[in-house]
Motif scaffolding. Structure first.
Motif, PDB file in Angstrom:
ATOM      1  N   LEU A 264     103.428 111.179  19.465  1.00 58.94           N
ATOM      2  CA  LEU A 264     103.146 110.895  18.048  1.00 58.94           C
ATOM      3  C   LEU A 264     103.554 112.069  17.156  1.00 58.94           C
ATOM      4  O   LEU A 264     104.156 111.880  16.096  1.00 58.94           O
TER       5      LEU A 264
ATOM      6  N   ALA B 273      96.992 101.689  21.677  1.00 59.95           N
ATOM      7  CA  ALA B 273      97.533 103.042  21.829  1.00 59.95           C
ATOM      8  C   ALA B 273      98.657 103.078  22.858  1.00 59.95           C
ATOM      9  O   ALA B 273      99.723 103.671  22.617  1.00 59.95           O
TER      10      ALA B 273
ATOM     11  N   ALA C 158      98.856 104.077  14.573  1.00 61.59           N
ATOM     12  CA  ALA C 158      98.223 105.094  15.420  1.00 61.59           C
ATOM     13  C   ALA C 158      97.130 105.832  14.654  1.00 61.59           C
ATOM     14  O   ALA C 158      96.072 106.156  15.217  1.00 61.59           O
TER      15      ALA C 158
END
Length: 258
Positions: free
Chosen positions: A172, A111, A146
């Motif tokens: 994101l 991440a 992700a």
């Protein structure tokens, strides 16, 4: 190694003025060796990333080994110019992701590297221009990876653990908006991204944002109690996702005790 040496020689011929200035970096990017190195590193990073998301499997181990060799060669050269080449940093991050996946390490490692590639940063000209390390052609594959991490978070028993913090989820969502708007301006028939993939990713990001807020609020509540938490000191909402899964679980358990 030799390409980096060539870039150093090109910088003496092509570049003028102080380092880190926009004109200096643009002149550096015009060199043949620079363009070749960026092309090689970008292609390797893209290929390795596609294997991480399961699009391709053949030659994954060999590609991973090659990527590590390329990164090691850059560090062995100890050239200050490597800091000015985003493609080098992108390959370093993608290689770190691949290593974490191969070793079955914590999802937070993957991440954090995804966000490092996608997060926008201001340039050194103080003119308000921002950019990401990764090229736009890599945004969708990074978002797909992700989504995999978010899916694994959702499969956990507890709802207060998140590999991405709120800031990371904002990055994101920003890149997902970029991708969707870009598709709207293109011919949908030529797109390799199906409407179902877009919807699944949108739902995963929404669920991930919810989990990030829950995790952040839990950590705020834990921190506001004011009692000593020996093994969880320094774990707050802003850097919650950077701590190990065990530290996150311990912090949440201690929060629930009170």
């Amino acid at each position: 190694h030799w390409l980096l040496t060539g870039i150093e020689l090109e910088s003496l011929v092509l570049c003028d003025g102080p380092k880190r200035s926009g004109a200096w970096q643009r002149a550096l990017a015009a060199g043949v060796c620079y363009r070749r190195l960026v092309g090689d590193f970008t292609e390797t990073a893209q290929s390795l990333l596609r294997r991480l998301v399961g699009e391709e499997q053949q030659g994954a181990a060999l590609l991973f080994a090659r990527a590590k060799e390329m990164v090691a060669a850059i560090h062995a050269k100890e050239s200050s110019l490597a800091a000015f080449i985003p493609a080098v940093k992108v390959l370093e991050n993608v290689t770190s992701m691949a290593g974490a996946v191969a070793a079955r390490k914590e999802e937070t490692i993957v991440a954090n590297n995804i966000i490092a590639c996608l997060e926008e940063r201001a340039n050194d000209e103080d003119d308000g221009v921002v950019s990401s390390l990764a090229l736009p052609c890599m945004y969708w594959d990074l978002l797909r990876l992700a989504s995999v991490v978010l899916g694994r978070d959702a499969a956990k028993d507890t709802r207060v653990l998140s590999s991405f913090d709120v800031r990371g989820m904002g990055v994101l969502l920003s890149k997902f908006t970029f991708v969707t708007k870009s598709l709207e301006m293109q011919d949908q028939l030529d797109s390799k991204i199906s409407p179902k993939e877009l919807q699944d990713t949108r739902l995963a990001l929404g669920e991930g944002l919810k989990r990030a807020f829950v995790a952040e609020n839990s950590m705020k509540k834990s921190a506001s109690i004011g009692r000593p938490k020996a093994s969880t000191t320094g774990i707050y909402a802003a850097n919650f996702a950077r701590h190990s899964r065990e530290d996150q679980e311990r912090a949440v358990r201690m929060m629930l005790e009170y």
